[in-house]
Design an enzyme around this catalytic site. Structure first.
Site, PDB file in Angstrom:
ATOM      1  CG  ASP A  12      25.264  40.688  96.633  1.00  0.00           C
ATOM      2  OD1 ASP A  12      26.236  39.962  96.341  1.00  0.00           O
ATOM      3  OD2 ASP A  12      24.369  40.963  95.829  1.00  0.00           O
ATOM      4  CG  ASN A  16      13.945  41.962  90.098  1.00  0.00           C
ATOM      5  OD1 ASN A  16      15.153  42.090  89.930  1.00  0.00           O
ATOM      6  ND2 ASN A  16      13.417  41.709  91.276  1.00  0.00           N
ATOM      7  CG  HIS A  73      18.204  42.227  91.652  1.00  0.00           C
ATOM      8  ND1 HIS A  73      17.352  41.152  91.486  1.00  0.00           N
ATOM      9  CD2 HIS A  73      19.447  41.684  91.752  1.00  0.00           C
ATOM     10  CE1 HIS A  73      18.037  40.034  91.487  1.00  0.00           C
ATOM     11  NE2 HIS A  73      19.313  40.324  91.638  1.00  0.00           N
TER      12      HIS A  73
HETATM   13  C1  GLP Z   1      22.065  37.779  92.262  1.00  0.00           C
HETATM   14  C2  GLP Z   1      23.284  38.616  92.661  1.00  0.00           C
HETATM   15  C3  GLP Z   1      23.509  39.741  91.684  1.00  0.00           C
HETATM   16  C4  GLP Z   1      23.497  39.201  90.261  1.00  0.00           C
HETATM   17  C5  GLP Z   1      22.151  38.609  89.963  1.00  0.00           C
HETATM   18  C6  GLP Z   1      22.040  38.071  88.553  1.00  0.00           C
HETATM   19  O1  GLP Z   1      20.878  38.347  92.676  1.00  0.00           O
HETATM   20  N1  GLP Z   1      23.149  39.169  93.976  1.00  0.00           N
HETATM   21  O2  GLP Z   1      24.743  40.370  91.971  1.00  0.00           O
HETATM   22  O3  GLP Z   1      23.772  40.228  89.357  1.00  0.00           O
HETATM   23  O4  GLP Z   1      21.964  37.532  90.866  1.00  0.00           O
HETATM   24  O5  GLP Z   1      22.542  36.778  88.504  1.00  0.00           O
HETATM   25  P1  GLP Z   1      23.068  36.059  87.224  1.00  0.00           P
HETATM   26  O6  GLP Z   1      24.344  36.717  86.865  1.00  0.00           O
HETATM   27  O7  GLP Z   1      23.274  34.628  87.659  1.00  0.00           O
HETATM   28  O8  GLP Z   1      22.024  36.188  86.186  1.00  0.00           O
END
Ligand code: GLP
Length: 233
Positions: free
Chosen positions: A62, A128, A130
């Site tokens: 993304d 959440n 995602h």
């Molecule tokens: C963002 C990214 C995701 C990632 C998520 C969690 O939303 N688009 O790909 O998995 O953050 O982030 P973190 O790894 O910093 O907890």
């Protein structure tokens, strides 16, 4: 579904590295990459390794909409800093968040994923549930699309920006169907903020309100969790 519980992200990232090394040795040449803090130690392992990616393709999940490639907060900059500056790939793809025609950009990205089916997809998970930027209620059938980020995601990502107003509110993300099409998926989660999402992902019903729950249906998914993230399992 395979769950590997580790003491901390350092041990977990070493295990993740070993998996990547093995699939690479066995011929994997298309790697789906993720941003966020979860893969940071893994990228360090990769940077310090002797793996040669010059005949491999990388496809990122993304990108924020509105940030130019060289913006210091863009995911392109993140990937350059964390990996590409040391390990070059034959070709690296990240959606263009500044494309004039975002629908055409989404289509172009889907064509890239079709041309280069992903051998191994690395994932983090949002608080959440995602994956990529596929927020709750995203259809499981989704391909690359434009996303309105939820308040919880904007709040979570705020730590990387000077002020909340600077956090982009939209992104372009690979869809859930595209993620599920990867041969193998490796999801990394550290810390107690992830514990509830991990519980719902592994034990909950498979519902679009919890995007990561679809991973229960994947034929080859590995979850590497530290003690805190796996504490509710
Ligand atoms: C963002 C990214 C995701 C990632 C998520 C969690 O939303 N688009 O790909 O998995 O953050 O982030 P973190 O790894 O910093 O907890």
């Amino acid at each position: 579904m395979k769950i590997i519980k580790v003491n901390d992200k350092y041990e977990g990232s070493k295990k993740a590295f070993k998996i990547i090394e093995e699939v690479h040795l066995n011929g994997a040449r298309v790697f789906g990459l993720a941003t966020g803090s979860s893969p940071l130690e893994l990228y360090k392992e990769l940077r310090e390794s002797s793996i040669d990616f010059t005949d491999s393709i990388s496809i990122n999940l993304d990108e924020y909409i509105g940030l130019s490639k060289d913006d210091k907060q863009s995911y392109w900059t993140f990937m350059c800093q964390q990996l590409f500056s040391v390990k070059s790939f034959k070709k690296s793809y990240i959606p263009n968040g500044r494309a004039k025609d975002l629908a055409a950009e989404a289509k172009r990205y889907d064509e890239i994923i079709q041309q280069y089916p992903i051998d191994l997809q690395i994932l983090g998970i949002g608080n959440n549930g995602h994956i990529g930027f596929n927020e709750p209620k995203t259809p499981f059938s989704s391909t690359t699309h434009i996303v309105e980020l939820t308040d919880s995601t904007i709040e979570a990502n705020r730590r990387f920006f000077a002020e909340k107003e600077a956090v982009p509110t939209k992104a372009i993300s690979m869809g859930i169907k595209s993620i599920m099409s990867a041969q193998k998926i490796l999801l990394l989660a550290w810390g107690k903020a992830k514990a509830e999402a991990i519980e719902a992902m592994v034990k909950g019903p498979i519902v679009e309100d919890m995007p990561a729950s679809i991973l229960q249906k994947h034929q080859d998914v590995v979850f590497i969790l530290d003690k805190a993230a796996g504490s509710k399992l």
